[in-house]
Design a protein around this motif. Structure first.
Motif, PDB file in Angstrom:
ATOM      1  N   THR A 145       1.338  -1.088  -0.109  1.00 55.75           N
ATOM      2  CA  THR A 145       0.578  -0.103   0.504  1.00 55.75           C
ATOM      3  C   THR A 145       0.726   0.807   0.006  1.00 55.75           C
ATOM      4  O   THR A 145       0.223   2.340  -1.088  1.00 55.75           O
ATOM      5  CB  THR A 145      -0.607   0.008   1.380  1.00 55.75           C
ATOM      6  OG1 THR A 145      -1.484  -0.315   0.897  1.00 55.75           O
ATOM      7  CG2 THR A 145      -1.752   1.162   1.495  1.00 55.75           C
ATOM      8  N   LYS A 146       2.184   1.055   0.865  1.00 56.09           N
ATOM      9  CA  LYS A 146       2.655   2.551   0.780  1.00 56.09           C
ATOM     10  C   LYS A 146       3.548   2.738  -0.485  1.00 56.09           C
ATOM     11  O   LYS A 146       3.653   3.772  -0.810  1.00 56.09           O
ATOM     12  CB  LYS A 146       3.771   1.932   1.972  1.00 56.09           C
ATOM     13  CG  LYS A 146       5.013   3.393   2.457  1.00 56.09           C
ATOM     14  CD  LYS A 146       6.022   2.460   3.321  1.00 56.09           C
ATOM     15  CE  LYS A 146       6.716   3.733   3.758  1.00 56.09           C
ATOM     16  NZ  LYS A 146       7.567   3.462   4.797  1.00 56.09           N
ATOM     17  N   MET A 147       4.333   1.633  -1.075  1.00 59.33           N
ATOM     18  CA  MET A 147       4.521   1.218  -2.441  1.00 59.33           C
ATOM     19  C   MET A 147       3.664   2.479  -3.470  1.00 59.33           C
ATOM     20  O   MET A 147       3.913   2.589  -4.455  1.00 59.33           O
ATOM     21  CB  MET A 147       5.483   0.345  -2.980  1.00 59.33           C
ATOM     22  CG  MET A 147       6.738  -0.328  -2.197  1.00 59.33           C
ATOM     23  SD  MET A 147       6.399  -1.647  -1.930  1.00 59.33           S
ATOM     24  CE  MET A 147       7.429  -1.652  -3.823  1.00 59.33           C
ATOM     25  N   ALA A 148       2.702   2.046  -3.050  1.00 60.26           N
ATOM     26  CA  ALA A 148       1.615   1.817  -4.256  1.00 60.26           C
ATOM     27  C   ALA A 148       1.343   3.641  -4.254  1.00 60.26           C
ATOM     28  O   ALA A 148       0.787   3.784  -5.321  1.00 60.26           O
ATOM     29  CB  ALA A 148       0.631   1.500  -4.468  1.00 60.26           C
ATOM     30  N   SER A 149       0.762   3.973  -3.202  1.00 64.88           N
ATOM     31  CA  SER A 149       0.877   5.545  -2.602  1.00 64.88           C
ATOM     32  C   SER A 149       1.854   6.427  -3.484  1.00 64.88           C
ATOM     33  O   SER A 149       1.661   6.786  -4.110  1.00 64.88           O
ATOM     34  CB  SER A 149       0.626   5.695  -1.559  1.00 64.88           C
ATOM     35  OG  SER A 149       0.613   6.767  -1.403  1.00 64.88           O
ATOM     36  N   TYR A 150       3.412   5.823  -2.980  1.00 69.51           N
ATOM     37  CA  TYR A 150       4.229   6.024  -3.310  1.00 69.51           C
ATOM     38  C   TYR A 150       4.337   5.773  -5.384  1.00 69.51           C
ATOM     39  O   TYR A 150       5.186   7.772  -5.767  1.00 69.51           O
ATOM     40  CB  TYR A 150       5.494   5.662  -3.746  1.00 69.51           C
ATOM     41  CG  TYR A 150       7.102   6.012  -3.944  1.00 69.51           C
ATOM     42  CD1 TYR A 150       7.748   6.970  -3.294  1.00 69.51           C
ATOM     43  CD2 TYR A 150       7.540   5.641  -4.960  1.00 69.51           C
ATOM     44  CE1 TYR A 150       8.274   7.994  -3.787  1.00 69.51           C
ATOM     45  CE2 TYR A 150       8.943   6.305  -5.167  1.00 69.51           C
ATOM     46  CZ  TYR A 150       9.370   6.699  -5.165  1.00 69.51           C
ATOM     47  OH  TYR A 150      10.263   7.675  -5.620  1.00 69.51           O
ATOM     48  N   GLU A 179       1.904   6.563  -6.973  1.00 66.51           N
ATOM     49  CA  GLU A 179       0.984   7.264  -8.086  1.00 66.51           C
ATOM     50  C   GLU A 179       1.518   8.654  -7.134  1.00 66.51           C
ATOM     51  O   GLU A 179       0.676   9.310  -8.731  1.00 66.51           O
ATOM     52  CB  GLU A 179      -0.763   6.961  -7.365  1.00 66.51           C
ATOM     53  CG  GLU A 179      -1.698   6.969  -7.449  1.00 66.51           C
ATOM     54  CD  GLU A 179      -1.785   6.201  -9.030  1.00 66.51           C
ATOM     55  OE1 GLU A 179      -2.271   6.753  -9.340  1.00 66.51           O
ATOM     56  OE2 GLU A 179      -1.615   5.798  -8.883  1.00 66.51           O
ATOM     57  N   ASN A 180       1.901   9.364  -6.898  1.00 69.37           N
ATOM     58  CA  ASN A 180       2.136  10.604  -6.349  1.00 69.37           C
ATOM     59  C   ASN A 180       3.178  10.637  -6.625  1.00 69.37           C
ATOM     60  O   ASN A 180       3.148  11.205  -7.923  1.00 69.37           O
ATOM     61  CB  ASN A 180       2.098  10.753  -4.930  1.00 69.37           C
ATOM     62  CG  ASN A 180       0.891  10.243  -4.173  1.00 69.37           C
ATOM     63  OD1 ASN A 180      -0.333  10.777  -5.006  1.00 69.37           O
ATOM     64  ND2 ASN A 180      -0.055   9.907  -3.296  1.00 69.37           N
ATOM     65  N   GLU A 181       4.098  11.382  -5.615  1.00 70.39           N
ATOM     66  CA  GLU A 181       5.599  11.656  -5.747  1.00 70.39           C
ATOM     67  C   GLU A 181       6.724  10.932  -7.256  1.00 70.39           C
ATOM     68  O   GLU A 181       7.133  10.412  -7.420  1.00 70.39           O
ATOM     69  CB  GLU A 181       6.697  11.972  -4.974  1.00 70.39           C
ATOM     70  CG  GLU A 181       7.210  11.061  -4.267  1.00 70.39           C
ATOM     71  CD  GLU A 181       7.403  11.289  -3.113  1.00 70.39           C
ATOM     72  OE1 GLU A 181       8.416  11.975  -2.867  1.00 70.39           O
ATOM     73  OE2 GLU A 181       7.125  12.297  -2.503  1.00 70.39           O
ATOM     74  N   GLY A 182       5.874   9.324  -6.911  1.00 78.32           N
ATOM     75  CA  GLY A 182       6.600   8.025  -7.817  1.00 78.32           C
ATOM     76  C   GLY A 182       7.144   8.321  -9.559  1.00 78.32           C
ATOM     77  O   GLY A 182       7.548   8.336  -9.826  1.00 78.32           O
ATOM     78  N   ARG A 183       6.096   8.421  -9.725  1.00 78.13           N
ATOM     79  CA  ARG A 183       6.156   9.158 -11.768  1.00 78.13           C
ATOM     80  C   ARG A 183       7.043   9.929 -11.394  1.00 78.13           C
ATOM     81  O   ARG A 183       8.204   9.778 -12.839  1.00 78.13           O
ATOM     82  CB  ARG A 183       4.730   9.340 -11.810  1.00 78.13           C
ATOM     83  CG  ARG A 183       3.819   8.352 -11.501  1.00 78.13           C
ATOM     84  CD  ARG A 183       2.536   8.424 -12.673  1.00 78.13           C
ATOM     85  NE  ARG A 183       1.469   7.432 -12.235  1.00 78.13           N
ATOM     86  CZ  ARG A 183       0.100   7.815 -12.563  1.00 78.13           C
ATOM     87  NH1 ARG A 183       0.177   8.984 -13.426  1.00 78.13           N
ATOM     88  NH2 ARG A 183      -1.196   6.535 -13.082  1.00 78.13           N
ATOM     89  N   ARG A 184       7.292  11.086 -11.236  1.00 77.61           N
ATOM     90  CA  ARG A 184       8.080  12.219 -11.207  1.00 77.61           C
ATOM     91  C   ARG A 184       9.602  11.718 -10.970  1.00 77.61           C
ATOM     92  O   ARG A 184      10.346  11.904 -11.945  1.00 77.61           O
ATOM     93  CB  ARG A 184       7.510  13.699 -10.678  1.00 77.61           C
ATOM     94  CG  ARG A 184       8.840  14.825 -11.140  1.00 77.61           C
ATOM     95  CD  ARG A 184       8.600  15.772 -10.263  1.00 77.61           C
ATOM     96  NE  ARG A 184       8.210  15.412  -8.664  1.00 77.61           N
ATOM     97  CZ  ARG A 184       7.278  15.917  -8.464  1.00 77.61           C
ATOM     98  NH1 ARG A 184       6.770  17.060  -8.203  1.00 77.61           N
ATOM     99  NH2 ARG A 184       7.951  15.669  -6.676  1.00 77.61           N
ATOM    100  N   ASN A 185      10.069  11.070  -9.814  1.00 78.28           N
ATOM    101  CA  ASN A 185      11.109  10.767  -9.601  1.00 78.28           C
ATOM    102  C   ASN A 185      11.290   9.659 -10.566  1.00 78.28           C
ATOM    103  O   ASN A 185      12.527   9.875 -10.275  1.00 78.28           O
ATOM    104  CB  ASN A 185      11.088  10.058  -8.108  1.00 78.28           C
ATOM    105  CG  ASN A 185      10.397  10.741  -6.742  1.00 78.28           C
ATOM    106  OD1 ASN A 185      11.072  12.416  -7.032  1.00 78.28           O
ATOM    107  ND2 ASN A 185      10.381  10.882  -5.798  1.00 78.28           N
ATOM    108  N   MET A 186      10.255   8.679 -11.124  1.00 82.04           N
ATOM    109  CA  MET A 186      11.106   7.812 -11.493  1.00 82.04           C
ATOM    110  C   MET A 186      11.714   8.208 -13.574  1.00 82.04           C
ATOM    111  O   MET A 186      12.448   7.961 -13.882  1.00 82.04           O
ATOM    112  CB  MET A 186      10.360   6.858 -11.502  1.00 82.04           C
ATOM    113  CG  MET A 186       9.591   6.012 -11.108  1.00 82.04           C
ATOM    114  SD  MET A 186       8.919   4.125 -10.973  1.00 82.04           S
ATOM    115  CE  MET A 186       8.067   4.163  -8.832  1.00 82.04           C
TER     116      MET A 186
END
Length: 136
Positions: free
Chosen positions: A11-16, A18-25
């Motif tokens: 859940t924590k990883m999915a939230s990441y 969905e939010n800032e993870g896209r930009r960071n990736m």
């Protein structure tokens, strides 16, 4: 049987993601020098356009005064002043952009490192669960 720790981690990883993870990736796909170089190049182009727009707006605002004084002004000296102002403006803007994008890159890399650590942790939990089922 559901593993509560694994569900929390997913859940924590999915939230990441969905939010800032896209930009960071997206940032993480670049080498540091490539990412910062591309962003600085964009900054130089936008600074040039901004400077041209500001000068154009000034000329159109005071068009009558500019036209009256155009024959009395030393065009070479005015050109030097404009060029100096452009170089200073672009230099400062580029330097600030370099600092900002360097910070963003390092922050994204740290965040991705934490994300990949969580991925490894999740993989270990799956492996542990598989071994537990095989031994049961």
């Amino acid at each position: 049987m559901l593993n509560e720790e694994r569900i929390k981690l997913m859940t924590k990883m999915a939230s990441y993601e969905e939010n800032e993870g896209r930009r960071n990736m997206a940032i993480g796909n670049y080498f540091r020098s490539d990412y910062i170089g591309l962003q600085v190049l964009k900054a130089i182009i936008s600074a040039t356009l901004s400077f041209a727009i500001v000068i154009g707006m000034y000329v159109f605002y005071d068009f009558e005064v500019v036209m009256k004084e155009i024959y009395q002004v030393d065009l070479l000296e005015t050109g030097r002043k404009l060029l100096l102002a452009y170089v200073v403006f672009t230099g400062i803007y580029t330097f600030v952009c370099y600092l900002v994008y360097s910070y963003r890159y390092s922050r994204a890399k740290k965040s991705l490192k934490k994300y990949y650590f969580h991925l490894q942790e999740l993989s270990d939990l799956y492996e542990e669960d598989i071994h537990r089922k095989e031994n049961f």
